[in-house]
Design an enzyme around this catalytic site. Structure first.
Site, PDB file in Angstrom:
ATOM      1  N   LYS A   1     -58.696 -23.628 -44.824  1.00  0.00           N
ATOM      2  CA  LYS A   1     -59.331 -23.014 -45.772  1.00  0.00           C
ATOM      3  C   LYS A   1     -58.222 -21.603 -45.920  1.00  0.00           C
ATOM      4  O   LYS A   1     -57.810 -21.409 -47.338  1.00  0.00           O
ATOM      5  CB  LYS A   1     -60.712 -22.662 -45.706  1.00  0.00           C
ATOM      6  CG  LYS A   1     -61.594 -23.936 -45.768  1.00  0.00           C
ATOM      7  CD  LYS A   1     -61.443 -24.665 -47.183  1.00  0.00           C
ATOM      8  CE  LYS A   1     -62.471 -25.850 -46.992  1.00  0.00           C
ATOM      9  NZ  LYS A   1     -61.930 -26.646 -48.311  1.00  0.00           N
TER      10      LYS A   1
ATOM     11  N   SER B   1     -64.363 -21.407 -48.272  1.00  0.00           N
ATOM     12  CA  SER B   1     -65.580 -21.147 -47.584  1.00  0.00           C
ATOM     13  C   SER B   1     -65.569 -19.885 -47.073  1.00  0.00           C
ATOM     14  O   SER B   1     -64.620 -18.858 -46.717  1.00  0.00           O
ATOM     15  CB  SER B   1     -65.273 -22.076 -46.486  1.00  0.00           C
ATOM     16  OG  SER B   1     -66.469 -21.884 -45.777  1.00  0.00           O
TER      17      SER B   1
ATOM     18  N   TYR C   1     -60.450 -25.817 -38.945  1.00  0.00           N
ATOM     19  CA  TYR C   1     -61.292 -26.074 -40.230  1.00  0.00           C
ATOM     20  C   TYR C   1     -61.144 -24.787 -41.161  1.00  0.00           C
ATOM     21  O   TYR C   1     -60.655 -24.649 -42.055  1.00  0.00           O
ATOM     22  CB  TYR C   1     -62.689 -26.425 -40.180  1.00  0.00           C
ATOM     23  CG  TYR C   1     -63.312 -26.349 -41.453  1.00  0.00           C
ATOM     24  CD1 TYR C   1     -63.134 -27.182 -42.763  1.00  0.00           C
ATOM     25  CD2 TYR C   1     -64.443 -25.340 -41.675  1.00  0.00           C
ATOM     26  CE1 TYR C   1     -63.586 -26.680 -43.796  1.00  0.00           C
ATOM     27  CE2 TYR C   1     -64.934 -25.148 -42.652  1.00  0.00           C
ATOM     28  CZ  TYR C   1     -64.748 -26.104 -43.984  1.00  0.00           C
ATOM     29  OH  TYR C   1     -65.330 -25.567 -45.082  1.00  0.00           O
TER      30      TYR C   1
HETATM   31  N1  UFG Z   1     -78.681 -24.497 -36.760  1.00  0.00           N
HETATM   32  C1  UFG Z   1     -79.592 -24.853 -35.825  1.00  0.00           C
HETATM   33  N2  UFG Z   1     -79.787 -26.200 -35.667  1.00  0.00           N
HETATM   34  C2  UFG Z   1     -78.805 -27.144 -36.227  1.00  0.00           C
HETATM   35  C3  UFG Z   1     -77.939 -26.670 -37.027  1.00  0.00           C
HETATM   36  C4  UFG Z   1     -77.773 -25.351 -37.446  1.00  0.00           C
HETATM   37  O1  UFG Z   1     -80.258 -23.916 -35.382  1.00  0.00           O
HETATM   38  O2  UFG Z   1     -79.133 -28.353 -35.920  1.00  0.00           O
HETATM   39  C5  UFG Z   1     -78.512 -22.991 -37.180  1.00  0.00           C
HETATM   40  C6  UFG Z   1     -76.976 -22.450 -36.884  1.00  0.00           C
HETATM   41  O3  UFG Z   1     -77.019 -21.989 -35.594  1.00  0.00           O
HETATM   42  C7  UFG Z   1     -76.971 -21.412 -38.007  1.00  0.00           C
HETATM   43  C8  UFG Z   1     -77.686 -22.118 -39.009  1.00  0.00           C
HETATM   44  O4  UFG Z   1     -78.495 -22.979 -38.622  1.00  0.00           O
HETATM   45  O5  UFG Z   1     -77.805 -20.212 -37.566  1.00  0.00           O
HETATM   46  C9  UFG Z   1     -76.715 -22.758 -40.064  1.00  0.00           C
HETATM   47  O6  UFG Z   1     -75.994 -23.691 -39.582  1.00  0.00           O
HETATM   48  P1  UFG Z   1     -75.178 -24.573 -40.469  1.00  0.00           P
HETATM   49  O7  UFG Z   1     -74.379 -25.472 -39.682  1.00  0.00           O
HETATM   50  O8  UFG Z   1     -75.960 -25.164 -41.372  1.00  0.00           O
HETATM   51  O9  UFG Z   1     -74.055 -23.707 -41.188  1.00  0.00           O
HETATM   52  P2  UFG Z   1     -73.058 -22.854 -40.645  1.00  0.00           P
HETATM   53  O10 UFG Z   1     -73.355 -21.367 -41.063  1.00  0.00           O
HETATM   54  O11 UFG Z   1     -72.646 -22.812 -39.299  1.00  0.00           O
HETATM   55  O12 UFG Z   1     -71.567 -23.483 -41.358  1.00  0.00           O
HETATM   56  C10 UFG Z   1     -71.505 -23.434 -42.784  1.00  0.00           C
HETATM   57  C11 UFG Z   1     -70.558 -24.672 -43.183  1.00  0.00           C
HETATM   58  C12 UFG Z   1     -69.325 -24.697 -42.439  1.00  0.00           C
HETATM   59  C13 UFG Z   1     -68.836 -23.249 -42.733  1.00  0.00           C
HETATM   60  C14 UFG Z   1     -69.561 -22.022 -42.240  1.00  0.00           C
HETATM   61  C15 UFG Z   1     -68.964 -20.800 -42.875  1.00  0.00           C
HETATM   62  O13 UFG Z   1     -71.214 -25.832 -42.689  1.00  0.00           O
HETATM   63  O14 UFG Z   1     -68.691 -25.531 -43.329  1.00  0.00           O
HETATM   64  O15 UFG Z   1     -70.701 -22.243 -43.027  1.00  0.00           O
HETATM   65  O16 UFG Z   1     -69.721 -19.811 -42.008  1.00  0.00           O
HETATM   66  F1  UFG Z   1     -67.272 -23.160 -42.014  1.00  0.00           F
END
Ligand code: UFG
Length: 346
Positions: free
Chosen positions: A158, A130, A154
């Protein structure tokens, strides 16, 4: 040489089911090992509907010592050329609350898979890593030489597995390994038959938006609009899951043809950053539904911006992502609207 017979650990999950479709459509055979902890057997029925071909299934838990012998025998009997390893726990927040469970599942699952591949004499492995291994240490676009520093358990599982696989490839030159660093997989197969089906309240942006659009959830929370990004919301590199799945076939083919690649890391992303507000607008256009949202505080552990430099994958694997954010939203919406309750409707 091509790798024809592939073990797909975690093959019933969101990414795994799309990987199975791409493998079958490329004329390969798959043996899925899955315990259905966060997936459904229905996904494999749908894979068969889309791609025909044969997917064998071994229902077993790679992290459970009681299942290890059965797994080693089944993998050996399958006579694989290699494996794609996507089995593991993957929720960031849960890993902060229950770190030991994350280490106790993700690492032993990998040990057992390696043991089974050794027994079968198939030392070719593509691992589902990841972009989270980069943490918040690099300016984007980040390439594979970026500093490594995951910020949650998590992500550390990885990174530890990556490091172990690098050690393995250094110790025994017969092993050929790709560590695929996924950016943010979204979307669904264009048939609308398979897609992401999270248990409970979605943690990730796209499944959350999709459930708001379909009316299952009332409102999206935008976690922070005060980041130093172009519109203040978080920026990520969303990649269509079918592009991502195709990257796995390219990776396994690369390993089969290279004489001694060792362990190689690849970013699988588009190279383009998309903000939360841009994602909402794109999903609204694709679904023609209203997506009510409110801006709330930042989510703990989130970073402002990360997107990939995907050049190495293009150069060595001959792979690049071709689908746009519009394609991702349209396909995600087709899956969500045809299956408002995921696989539970069946
Ligand atoms: N976000 C919101 N509201 C929500 C969910 C997310 O505003 O309800 C925002 C987050 O703050 C972020 C973006 O949308 O800016 C993406 O969030 P995600 O949770 O979809 O994805 P992340 O980048 O946080 O996480 C993903 C994977 C993880 C991994 C990570 C690595 O889901 O498994 O990328 O950067 F660890």
């Amino acid at each position: 040489m091509t790798a024809k017979r592939i073990v797909v650990a975690g093959g019933a999950g969101y990414i795994g089911s799309h990987v199975c479709v791409e493998l079958l459509q490329a004329g390969r055979k798959a043996l899925v090992i899955d315990n259905f902890a966060n997936s459904s057997p229905v996904a494999l029925d749908r894979v068969r509907e889309i791609a025909g071909g044969n997917v064998e299934l071994l229902r077993a838990d790679l992290a459970d010592p009681a299942d290890a012998e059965r797994i080693v025998s089944a993998v050996t009997a399958f006579r694989p050329d290699g494996a794609i390893h996507l089995a593991g726990l993957k929720a960031v927040g849960e890993s902060v609350a229950e770190p030991v469970r994350y280490y106790a599942v993700n690492l032993p699952a990998t040990f057992t898979l390696i043991r089974a591949l050794e027994a079968a004499g198939a030392r070719l492995l593509v691992f589902s890593s990841s972009a989270t291994v980069y943490g918040d240490l690099n300016k984007s676009p980040v390439d594979e030489t970026g500093a490594l520093g995951p910020t949650n358990p998590y992500g550390r599982t990885k990174l530890f597995i990556e490091e172990m696989l690098r050690d393995l490839a250094r110790a025994d030159k017969r092993w050929k390994i790709c560590n695929l660093r996924y950016f943010n997989p979204v979307g669904a197969h264009a048939s609308g038959k398979i897609g992401e089906d999270p248990n409970g309240l979605p943690n990730n942006l796209f499944p959350f938006i999709a459930q708001v659009a379909v009316g299952r959830l009332p409102k999206l929370k935008v976690f922070g609009a005060d980041y130093p990004t172009r519109d203040g919301s978080g920026v990520r590199d969303y990649i269509h899951v079918v592009d991502l799945a195709a990257g796995h076939v390219a990776a396994i083919d690369y390993l089969a043809k290279e004489a001694s690649p060792g362990a190689v890391e690849f970013n699988l992303g588009t190279g383009r950053g998309v903000s939360v507000f841009e994602a909402i607008a794109a999903f609204k256009r694709a679904s023609n539904r209203d997506i009510p949202f409110e801006v709330t505080a930042r989510r703990d552990g989130d970073i402002a911006e990360i997107y990939a430099r995907p050049d190495k994958a293009e150069k060595l694997l001959g792979w690049r992502a071709t689908r746009t954010i519009e394609n991702m939203c349209a396909d995600h919406w087709r899956w969500q609207s045809a299956n408002p309750n995921g696989y539970r409707d069946e």
